[in-house]
Enzyme design. Structure first.
Site, PDB file in Angstrom:
ATOM      1  N   ASP A  53       5.219   6.433  -2.690  1.00 24.57           N
ATOM      2  CA  ASP A  53       6.524   7.040  -3.003  1.00 24.57           C
ATOM      3  C   ASP A  53       6.323   8.478  -3.481  1.00 24.57           C
ATOM      4  O   ASP A  53       7.297   9.196  -3.744  1.00 24.57           O
ATOM      5  CB  ASP A  53       7.321   6.196  -3.997  1.00 24.57           C
ATOM      6  N   SER A  54       5.044   8.933  -3.533  1.00 22.00           N
ATOM      7  CA  SER A  54       4.779  10.364  -3.724  1.00 22.00           C
ATOM      8  C   SER A  54       5.351  11.161  -2.556  1.00 22.00           C
ATOM      9  O   SER A  54       5.412  12.394  -2.617  1.00 22.00           O
ATOM     10  CB  SER A  54       3.273  10.622  -3.872  1.00 22.00           C
ATOM     11  N   ASP A  92       4.679   1.623  -0.763  1.00 23.49           N
ATOM     12  CA  ASP A  92       5.231   1.596  -2.119  1.00 23.49           C
ATOM     13  C   ASP A  92       6.677   1.118  -2.093  1.00 23.49           C
ATOM     14  O   ASP A  92       7.487   1.608  -1.294  1.00 23.49           O
ATOM     15  CB  ASP A  92       5.231   3.020  -2.707  1.00 23.49           C
ATOM     16  N   LYS A 122       3.193  -2.251  -2.507  1.00 24.90           N
ATOM     17  CA  LYS A 122       2.669  -1.950  -3.843  1.00 24.90           C
ATOM     18  C   LYS A 122       3.849  -1.734  -4.781  1.00 24.90           C
ATOM     19  O   LYS A 122       4.860  -1.150  -4.381  1.00 24.90           O
ATOM     20  CB  LYS A 122       1.779  -0.696  -3.802  1.00 24.90           C
ATOM     21  N   GLU A 124       4.846  -0.867  -9.179  1.00 26.42           N
ATOM     22  CA  GLU A 124       4.328  -0.379 -10.456  1.00 26.42           C
ATOM     23  C   GLU A 124       4.781  -1.264 -11.601  1.00 26.42           C
ATOM     24  O   GLU A 124       5.962  -1.591 -11.706  1.00 26.42           O
ATOM     25  CB  GLU A 124       4.830   1.055 -10.721  1.00 26.42           C
ATOM     26  N   GLU A 191      -4.129   4.240 -12.512  1.00 24.53           N
ATOM     27  CA  GLU A 191      -3.918   5.691 -12.420  1.00 24.53           C
ATOM     28  C   GLU A 191      -4.089   6.357 -13.777  1.00 24.53           C
ATOM     29  O   GLU A 191      -3.468   5.944 -14.772  1.00 24.53           O
ATOM     30  CB  GLU A 191      -2.513   5.975 -11.852  1.00 24.53           C
TER      31      GLU A 191
HETATM   32  O1  KIV Z   1       2.711   7.228  -4.525  1.00 21.57           O
HETATM   33  C1  KIV Z   1       1.499   7.443  -4.548  1.00 21.57           C
HETATM   34  O2  KIV Z   1       0.979   8.350  -3.903  1.00 21.57           O
HETATM   35  C2  KIV Z   1       0.669   6.579  -5.391  1.00 21.57           C
HETATM   36  C3  KIV Z   1      -0.773   6.955  -5.543  1.00 21.57           C
HETATM   37  C4  KIV Z   1      -0.893   8.104  -6.443  1.00 21.57           C
HETATM   38  C5  KIV Z   1      -1.610   5.797  -5.987  1.00 21.57           C
HETATM   39  O3  KIV Z   1       1.135   5.625  -5.924  1.00 21.57           O
END
Ligand code: KIV
Length: 273
Positions: A53-54, A92, A122, A124, A191
């Site tokens: 989600d980056s 994500d 994934k 969080e 992280e």
């Molecule tokens: O969204 C992302 O890029 C991440 C990584 C930094 C692990 O969750």
């Protein structure tokens, strides 16, 4: 067995990662958000591609990861999956699609898996999202956890500084890590926590532990592609190793093109019909 014995074209699965960790082979993971980059990354012996989600920061220019939507993540993930032959693609789950409502979490996860063809999701958080994790796992969807600095909680933390610098927070992360493993997560991202804490967690858990800013003792490493290539240049945390300064090269190429157009040297006679 060689330390890099997973260099082959066999599709990486969650079991491949489990076996790599048991054999002591490190796992390489990078983000990708689009077809062209994912194709390059997949051809370069990366084990896991994370549609992170980056994308909210890197692709859309938002300050945090909070605004990106499920539909936008699905768009990115479909583009990546179309490009990838070998790596495991993990997607994500965006903010607001799984917290506090396990039925909604399952629906969101199913939507991602159905519409993208990815191999895993994934999310969080620790014990506070266990109900969502269990429900998603009950549908046969592999789940990767993410602890430590969890950017979707930036408004709670107030800063992107290193996490778990107090004994209390460190112990909470250890307990969360065990809870995620016991719930059935196939891997865990840590992280921005002290290396010594990440080492302890990687030793105590049997599932692969993948670090970003968590030191060298984890079972694998992940970075944001655009950061490690030097495309994004205004973000320089200590943990980030830049393997290229592609941003400079892109600017220089674009400047040259613009200049060639303006002074009439592009196109040349050999570049026309
Ligand atoms: O969204 C992302 O890029 C991440 C990584 C930094 C692990 O969750």
């Amino acid at each position: 067995m060689s330390a890099v014995s997973n260099i082959n074209n066999k599709k990486v699965t969650v079991h491949t990662l489990e076996n790599m960790t048991h054999r002591g082979e490190k796992i390489s993971m990078l983000t990708a958000y689009d077809y062209s980059m994912a194709k390059l990354v997949d051809a370069s012996n990366i084990d896991v591609i994370l549609v992170g989600d980056s994308a909210a920061n890197v692709m859309a220019g938002y300050e945090t990861t909070l605004p990106i939507t499920l539909e936008e993540m699905i768009y990115h993930a479909r583009s990546v999956v179309r490009a990838v032959n070998r790596a495991l693609v993990v997607v994500d789950m965006p903010f607001g699609t799984y917290q506090g409502n396990s039925k909604m979490a399952l629906q969101s996860a199913i939507q991602i898996m159905k519409q993208t063809g990815a191999g895993a999701i994934k999310l969080e958080g620790g014990q506070e999202i266990l109900e969502s994790i269990s429900r998603i796992l009950s549908a046969g969807i592999p789940v990767m956890g993410h602890l430590g600095l969890t950017p979707q909680s930036i408004n709670k933390f107030g800063t992107y500084a290193v996490r778990a610098t107090t004994e209390n927070e460190a112990e909470r992360i250890v307990a969360d890590a065990h809870a995620l493993e016991n719930a059935g997560c196939f891997a865990l991202v840590l992280e921005k926590i002290p290396a010594i804490l990440a080492k302890r967690i990687a030793q105590e858990l049997t599932i692969p532990v993948i670090g970003i800013g968590a030191g060298k003792y984890t079972d694998g490493q992940v970075l944001v592609l655009h950061d490690m290539l030097g495309i994004t240049q205004d973000f320089s945390p200590r943990f980030l190793r830049r393997y290229h300064s592609l941003g400079d090269e892109i600017r220089s190429a674009v400047r040259q093109y613009s200049s060639d157009v303006k002074n009439g040297t592009f196109p040349s006679e050999s570049e026309q019909y």
